[in-house]
Design an enzyme around this catalytic site. Structure first.
Site, PDB file in Angstrom:
ATOM      1  N   HIS A 124       0.819  -1.206   0.000  1.00 18.33           N
ATOM      2  CA  HIS A 124       0.000   0.000   0.000  1.00 18.33           C
ATOM      3  C   HIS A 124       0.859   1.265   0.000  1.00 18.33           C
ATOM      4  O   HIS A 124       1.959   1.302   0.561  1.00 18.33           O
ATOM      5  CB  HIS A 124      -0.896   0.040   1.235  1.00 18.33           C
ATOM      6  CG  HIS A 124      -2.131  -0.802   1.122  1.00 18.33           C
ATOM      7  ND1 HIS A 124      -3.054  -0.632   0.114  1.00 18.33           N
ATOM      8  CD2 HIS A 124      -2.603  -1.821   1.909  1.00 18.33           C
ATOM      9  CE1 HIS A 124      -4.047  -1.499   0.277  1.00 18.33           C
ATOM     10  NE2 HIS A 124      -3.792  -2.239   1.350  1.00 18.33           N
ATOM     11  N   CYS A 163       0.149   2.603  -4.625  1.00 18.74           N
ATOM     12  CA  CYS A 163      -0.610   3.782  -5.031  1.00 18.74           C
ATOM     13  C   CYS A 163       0.166   5.058  -4.737  1.00 18.74           C
ATOM     14  O   CYS A 163       0.946   5.124  -3.783  1.00 18.74           O
ATOM     15  CB  CYS A 163      -1.946   3.808  -4.302  1.00 18.74           C
ATOM     16  SG  CYS A 163      -3.076   2.504  -4.854  1.00 18.74           S
TER      17      CYS A 163
END
Length: 313
Positions: free
Chosen positions: A88, A140
Protein backbone atom coordinates in the site's frame (compact mmCIF):
# COMPACT_ATOMS: atom_id res chain seq x y z
CA UNK A 1 35.67 0.20 -7.42
CA UNK A 2 32.93 -2.23 -6.45
CA UNK A 3 30.82 -4.58 -8.54
CA UNK A 4 28.33 -5.74 -5.93
CA UNK A 5 24.67 -6.18 -6.78
CA UNK A 6 22.54 -5.73 -3.65
CA UNK A 7 18.76 -5.88 -3.25
CA UNK A 8 16.04 -5.35 -0.66
CA UNK A 9 12.64 -6.76 -1.65
CA UNK A 10 9.54 -5.94 0.41
CA UNK A 11 6.09 -7.46 -0.02
CA UNK A 12 3.24 -6.40 2.27
CA UNK A 13 -0.08 -8.29 2.00
CA UNK A 14 -1.42 -7.08 5.41
CA UNK A 15 -3.00 -10.50 6.12
CA UNK A 16 -6.12 -10.74 8.27
CA UNK A 17 -6.71 -6.98 8.22
CA UNK A 18 -9.25 -4.77 6.42
CA UNK A 19 -6.37 -3.64 4.18
CA UNK A 20 -5.44 -7.14 2.99
CA UNK A 21 -3.86 -7.53 -0.44
CA UNK A 22 -2.98 -10.80 -2.18
CA UNK A 23 -0.29 -10.36 -4.82
CA UNK A 24 2.46 -8.34 -3.14
CA UNK A 25 4.51 -11.20 -1.75
CA UNK A 26 4.23 -13.02 -5.08
CA UNK A 27 5.56 -9.88 -6.78
CA UNK A 28 8.81 -9.73 -4.84
CA UNK A 29 9.37 -13.49 -4.85
CA UNK A 30 9.10 -13.43 -8.64
CA UNK A 31 11.53 -10.50 -8.77
CA UNK A 32 14.01 -12.36 -6.57
CA UNK A 33 14.07 -15.20 -9.09
CA UNK A 34 14.65 -12.80 -11.99
CA UNK A 35 17.43 -11.00 -10.13
CA UNK A 36 19.29 -14.28 -9.68
CA UNK A 37 18.69 -15.82 -13.12
CA UNK A 38 18.94 -12.76 -15.39
CA UNK A 39 20.78 -10.06 -13.49
CA UNK A 40 23.38 -12.20 -11.68
CA UNK A 41 22.50 -11.20 -8.13
CA UNK A 42 24.04 -13.45 -5.48
CA UNK A 43 21.19 -14.91 -3.35
CA UNK A 44 23.12 -13.92 -0.22
CA UNK A 45 22.94 -10.28 -1.36
CA UNK A 46 19.13 -10.28 -1.62
CA UNK A 47 17.14 -9.47 1.52
CA UNK A 48 13.46 -10.44 1.39
CA UNK A 49 10.99 -8.96 3.89
CA UNK A 50 7.36 -10.11 3.84
CA UNK A 51 4.48 -10.16 6.29
CA UNK A 52 3.37 -13.71 5.55
CA UNK A 53 2.61 -15.81 8.61
CA UNK A 54 5.81 -17.22 10.07
CA UNK A 55 8.10 -14.62 8.50
CA UNK A 56 11.12 -14.04 10.74
CA UNK A 57 11.64 -10.37 9.80
CA UNK A 58 8.45 -8.41 9.26
CA UNK A 59 8.42 -5.40 6.90
CA UNK A 60 7.89 -2.78 9.59
CA UNK A 61 8.96 0.77 8.91
CA UNK A 62 12.04 0.37 11.10
CA UNK A 63 13.04 -2.96 9.54
CA UNK A 64 12.66 -1.68 5.97
CA UNK A 65 14.68 1.45 6.66
CA UNK A 66 17.32 -0.55 8.50
CA UNK A 67 17.69 -2.96 5.58
CA UNK A 68 17.94 -0.08 3.10
CA UNK A 69 20.43 1.81 5.26
CA UNK A 70 22.62 -1.27 5.63
CA UNK A 71 22.55 -1.75 1.86
CA UNK A 72 23.56 1.87 1.28
CA UNK A 73 26.34 1.60 3.88
CA UNK A 74 27.89 -1.25 1.89
CA UNK A 75 27.78 0.62 -1.41
CA UNK A 76 30.88 1.57 -3.40
CA UNK A 77 31.35 3.16 -6.79
CA UNK A 78 30.25 0.67 -9.44
CA UNK A 79 27.71 -1.13 -7.23
CA UNK A 80 24.05 -1.65 -8.18
CA UNK A 81 21.48 -1.24 -5.39
CA UNK A 82 17.87 -2.27 -5.92
CA UNK A 83 14.70 -1.85 -3.85
CA UNK A 84 11.39 -3.39 -4.93
CA UNK A 85 8.36 -2.53 -2.82
CA UNK A 86 4.91 -3.98 -3.40
CA UNK A 87 2.21 -2.89 -0.98
CA UNK A 88 0.00 0.00 0.00
CA UNK A 89 0.88 3.64 -0.56
CA UNK A 90 -0.70 6.83 0.72
CA UNK A 91 -0.51 10.62 0.43
CA UNK A 92 0.10 12.95 3.33
CA UNK A 93 -0.32 16.74 3.67
CA UNK A 94 2.75 18.48 2.25
CA UNK A 95 4.98 20.66 4.39
CA UNK A 96 6.34 22.45 1.31
CA UNK A 97 4.98 25.97 0.72
CA UNK A 98 3.51 26.22 -2.74
CA UNK A 99 3.62 22.47 -3.43
CA UNK A 100 1.53 21.96 -6.56
CA UNK A 101 -0.64 19.18 -5.11
CA UNK A 102 -0.29 19.95 -1.38
CA UNK A 103 0.38 16.21 -0.98
CA UNK A 104 3.52 14.12 -0.50
CA UNK A 105 4.00 10.42 -1.11
CA UNK A 106 4.67 7.60 1.34
CA UNK A 107 4.64 3.82 1.49
CA UNK A 108 2.75 2.00 4.26
CA UNK A 109 4.78 -0.76 6.01
CA UNK A 110 2.88 -3.47 7.86
CA UNK A 111 2.97 -1.48 11.13
CA UNK A 112 1.82 1.81 9.50
CA UNK A 113 5.15 3.52 10.30
CA UNK A 114 5.14 5.56 7.10
CA UNK A 115 8.28 5.86 4.98
CA UNK A 116 8.10 9.12 3.05
CA UNK A 117 9.66 10.70 -0.02
CA UNK A 118 12.08 12.55 2.28
CA UNK A 119 13.40 9.25 3.65
CA UNK A 120 14.10 8.03 0.12
CA UNK A 121 15.75 11.34 -0.79
CA UNK A 122 18.03 10.99 2.24
CA UNK A 123 18.99 7.46 1.20
CA UNK A 124 19.73 8.50 -2.37
CA UNK A 125 21.87 11.40 -1.14
CA UNK A 126 24.06 8.89 0.69
CA UNK A 127 24.82 6.82 -2.43
CA UNK A 128 28.53 7.09 -3.34
CA UNK A 129 29.35 8.55 -6.73
CA UNK A 130 29.38 5.85 -9.39
CA UNK A 131 26.88 3.58 -7.63
CA UNK A 132 23.21 3.41 -8.64
CA UNK A 133 20.05 3.00 -6.58
CA UNK A 134 17.04 1.68 -8.52
CA UNK A 135 13.59 1.64 -6.90
CA UNK A 136 10.48 -0.11 -8.17
CA UNK A 137 7.46 0.92 -6.13
CA UNK A 138 4.27 -0.96 -6.99
CA UNK A 139 1.99 1.07 -4.75
CA UNK A 140 -0.61 3.78 -5.03
CA UNK A 141 0.58 7.39 -5.42
CA UNK A 142 4.14 6.13 -6.01
CA UNK A 143 5.05 8.76 -8.60
CA UNK A 144 7.53 11.19 -7.04
CA UNK A 145 8.47 8.86 -4.18
CA UNK A 146 12.07 10.11 -4.32
CA UNK A 147 11.65 13.73 -3.27
CA UNK A 148 12.74 16.23 -5.97
CA UNK A 149 13.90 13.59 -8.46
CA UNK A 150 13.65 14.73 -12.11
CA UNK A 151 10.61 13.50 -14.03
CA UNK A 152 11.40 11.64 -17.25
CA UNK A 153 8.10 9.87 -17.89
CA UNK A 154 5.31 11.35 -15.84
CA UNK A 155 1.70 12.47 -15.79
CA UNK A 156 -0.15 11.67 -18.98
CA UNK A 157 -3.21 13.49 -20.31
CA UNK A 158 -4.39 10.37 -22.14
CA UNK A 159 -7.84 9.16 -21.19
CA UNK A 160 -8.74 5.51 -20.81
CA UNK A 161 -11.89 3.54 -21.47
CA UNK A 162 -12.88 -0.03 -20.81
CA UNK A 163 -12.63 -2.31 -17.81
CA UNK A 164 -10.09 -4.69 -16.37
CA UNK A 165 -10.03 -8.35 -17.35
CA UNK A 166 -13.26 -9.97 -16.21
CA UNK A 167 -11.59 -13.10 -14.81
CA UNK A 168 -9.68 -11.04 -12.25
CA UNK A 169 -10.65 -9.19 -9.10
CA UNK A 170 -8.87 -5.88 -8.55
CA UNK A 171 -8.17 -3.84 -5.42
CA UNK A 172 -6.31 -0.52 -5.30
CA UNK A 173 -3.08 -0.49 -3.30
CA UNK A 174 -4.05 2.51 -1.24
CA UNK A 175 -4.71 3.18 2.42
CA UNK A 176 -6.24 6.68 2.51
CA UNK A 177 -4.60 9.23 4.76
CA UNK A 178 -7.70 9.40 6.92
CA UNK A 179 -7.52 5.63 7.49
CA UNK A 180 -3.84 5.84 8.41
CA UNK A 181 -4.62 8.65 10.85
CA UNK A 182 -7.52 6.74 12.43
CA UNK A 183 -5.40 3.60 12.82
CA UNK A 184 -2.59 5.49 14.54
CA UNK A 185 -4.98 7.50 16.72
CA UNK A 186 -6.61 4.31 17.98
CA UNK A 187 -3.17 3.12 19.06
CA UNK A 188 -1.88 6.32 20.68
CA UNK A 189 -5.22 7.65 21.97
CA UNK A 190 -3.85 11.16 21.47
CA UNK A 191 -6.44 13.76 20.49
CA UNK A 192 -4.76 15.31 17.45
CA UNK A 193 -5.16 15.23 13.69
CA UNK A 194 -1.39 15.57 13.20
CA UNK A 195 -0.10 12.25 11.83
CA UNK A 196 3.45 13.22 12.77
CA UNK A 197 2.54 13.44 16.45
CA UNK A 198 1.08 9.94 16.36
CA UNK A 199 4.09 8.51 14.50
CA UNK A 200 6.62 10.12 16.83
CA UNK A 201 4.68 8.87 19.85
CA UNK A 202 4.43 5.30 18.50
CA UNK A 203 7.83 4.90 16.84
CA UNK A 204 10.15 7.54 18.29
CA UNK A 205 13.43 7.77 16.39
CA UNK A 206 12.16 5.16 13.91
CA UNK A 207 9.52 7.58 12.60
CA UNK A 208 10.10 9.26 9.24
CA UNK A 209 12.55 12.14 9.05
CA UNK A 210 9.70 14.22 7.67
CA UNK A 211 8.03 14.15 11.09
CA UNK A 212 11.15 14.39 13.25
CA UNK A 213 13.28 17.15 11.71
CA UNK A 214 12.53 20.88 11.67
CA UNK A 215 11.70 22.48 8.35
CA UNK A 216 15.10 24.14 7.84
CA UNK A 217 16.90 20.80 8.26
CA UNK A 218 14.58 19.07 5.81
CA UNK A 219 15.66 21.62 3.22
CA UNK A 220 19.22 20.24 3.46
CA UNK A 221 17.95 17.17 1.60
CA UNK A 222 17.00 19.28 -1.41
CA UNK A 223 18.57 18.00 -4.61
CA UNK A 224 21.50 20.25 -5.56
CA UNK A 225 23.08 18.16 -8.33
CA UNK A 226 22.36 15.09 -10.48
CA UNK A 227 22.31 11.90 -8.44
CA UNK A 228 22.07 8.16 -9.00
CA UNK A 229 18.52 7.66 -7.77
CA UNK A 230 16.18 5.93 -10.25
CA UNK A 231 12.46 5.48 -9.51
CA UNK A 232 10.15 3.30 -11.58
CA UNK A 233 6.72 3.91 -10.09
CA UNK A 234 3.62 1.83 -10.65
CA UNK A 235 1.49 4.90 -11.27
CA UNK A 236 1.39 8.66 -11.20
CA UNK A 237 1.28 10.50 -7.88
CA UNK A 238 -2.47 11.09 -8.27
CA UNK A 239 -3.31 7.51 -9.29
CA UNK A 240 -3.77 4.10 -7.70
CA UNK A 241 -1.99 0.84 -8.51
CA UNK A 242 -3.93 -2.41 -8.78
CA UNK A 243 -3.58 -5.66 -6.84
CA UNK A 244 -5.02 -8.51 -8.90
CA UNK A 245 -6.53 -11.77 -7.68
CA UNK A 246 -7.96 -14.60 -9.83
CA UNK A 247 -11.71 -14.41 -9.31
CA UNK A 248 -12.22 -18.17 -9.46
CA UNK A 249 -8.91 -19.50 -8.14
CA UNK A 250 -6.41 -21.50 -10.14
CA UNK A 251 -3.86 -18.71 -10.55
CA UNK A 252 -1.51 -16.46 -8.65
CA UNK A 253 -2.37 -13.00 -7.43
CA UNK A 254 -0.04 -10.18 -8.46
CA UNK A 255 0.45 -6.45 -8.61
CA UNK A 256 -0.46 -5.10 -12.05
CA UNK A 257 2.76 -3.07 -12.46
CA UNK A 258 5.07 -5.75 -11.06
CA UNK A 259 3.46 -8.26 -13.42
CA UNK A 260 3.85 -5.87 -16.37
CA UNK A 261 7.57 -5.55 -15.59
CA UNK A 262 7.86 -9.34 -15.51
CA UNK A 263 6.08 -9.62 -18.88
CA UNK A 264 8.34 -7.01 -20.47
CA UNK A 265 11.52 -8.69 -19.17
CA UNK A 266 10.28 -12.10 -20.33
CA UNK A 267 9.48 -10.84 -23.83
CA UNK A 268 12.70 -8.82 -24.24
CA UNK A 269 15.85 -10.83 -23.63
CA UNK A 270 18.21 -8.03 -24.68
CA UNK A 271 19.00 -5.32 -22.12
CA UNK A 272 16.42 -2.53 -21.81
CA UNK A 273 16.97 1.02 -20.69
CA UNK A 274 15.01 2.31 -17.72
CA UNK A 275 13.04 4.46 -20.15
CA UNK A 276 12.28 1.51 -22.45
CA UNK A 277 11.14 -0.66 -19.55
CA UNK A 278 8.66 1.95 -18.30
CA UNK A 279 7.33 2.70 -21.80
CA UNK A 280 6.78 -1.00 -22.51
CA UNK A 281 5.20 -1.58 -19.09
CA UNK A 282 2.78 1.27 -19.85
CA UNK A 283 1.84 -0.47 -23.11
CA UNK A 284 1.23 -3.77 -21.31
CA UNK A 285 -1.07 -2.10 -18.77
CA UNK A 286 -2.85 -0.16 -21.49
CA UNK A 287 -3.52 -3.38 -23.41
CA UNK A 288 -4.89 -4.89 -20.21
CA UNK A 289 -7.09 -1.80 -19.74
CA UNK A 290 -5.65 -0.71 -16.42
CA UNK A 291 -6.20 2.88 -15.27
CA UNK A 292 -2.62 3.49 -14.12
CA UNK A 293 0.42 5.02 -15.80
CA UNK A 294 3.90 3.90 -14.67
CA UNK A 295 6.42 6.74 -14.39
CA UNK A 296 10.18 7.22 -14.43
CA UNK A 297 12.10 9.69 -12.28
CA UNK A 298 15.89 10.01 -12.60
CA UNK A 299 18.65 11.98 -14.31
CA UNK A 300 18.80 12.20 -18.11
CA UNK A 301 21.79 9.87 -18.15
CA UNK A 302 20.10 7.25 -16.00
CA UNK A 303 16.94 7.35 -18.10
CA UNK A 304 18.95 5.84 -20.93
CA UNK A 305 21.09 3.54 -18.78
CA UNK A 306 20.18 -0.14 -18.91
CA UNK A 307 17.84 -1.41 -16.20
CA UNK A 308 19.93 -2.72 -13.29
CA UNK A 309 22.96 -1.84 -15.46
CA UNK A 310 22.65 -5.11 -17.39
CA UNK A 311 25.52 -5.08 -19.93
CA UNK A 312 24.52 -4.72 -23.55
CA UNK A 313 25.89 -7.55 -25.69
Amino acid sequence: MGNKRLAVLVGCNYPDTPNELHGCINDVVAMRDVLMTRFEFDPSHIKLLTDEHGSSIKPTGANIKRALSQMVDKAESGDVLFFHYSGHGTRIPSLSPGHHSQKDEAIVPCDFNLITDVDFRQLVNRIPKGASFIIISDSCHSGGLIDKEKEQIGPSSATRTGTTTKTLSTKPKIIPYETVLAHLAASTRINTSDVGTHLRHSFGDDASLRFRLPWHELQLFAQLKPDEGILLSGCQANETSADMSPAEGGGKAYGAFSNAVQIVLHENHSPLSNRELVVLARKVLEAQKFEQHPCLYCSDENANATFLLQPRT
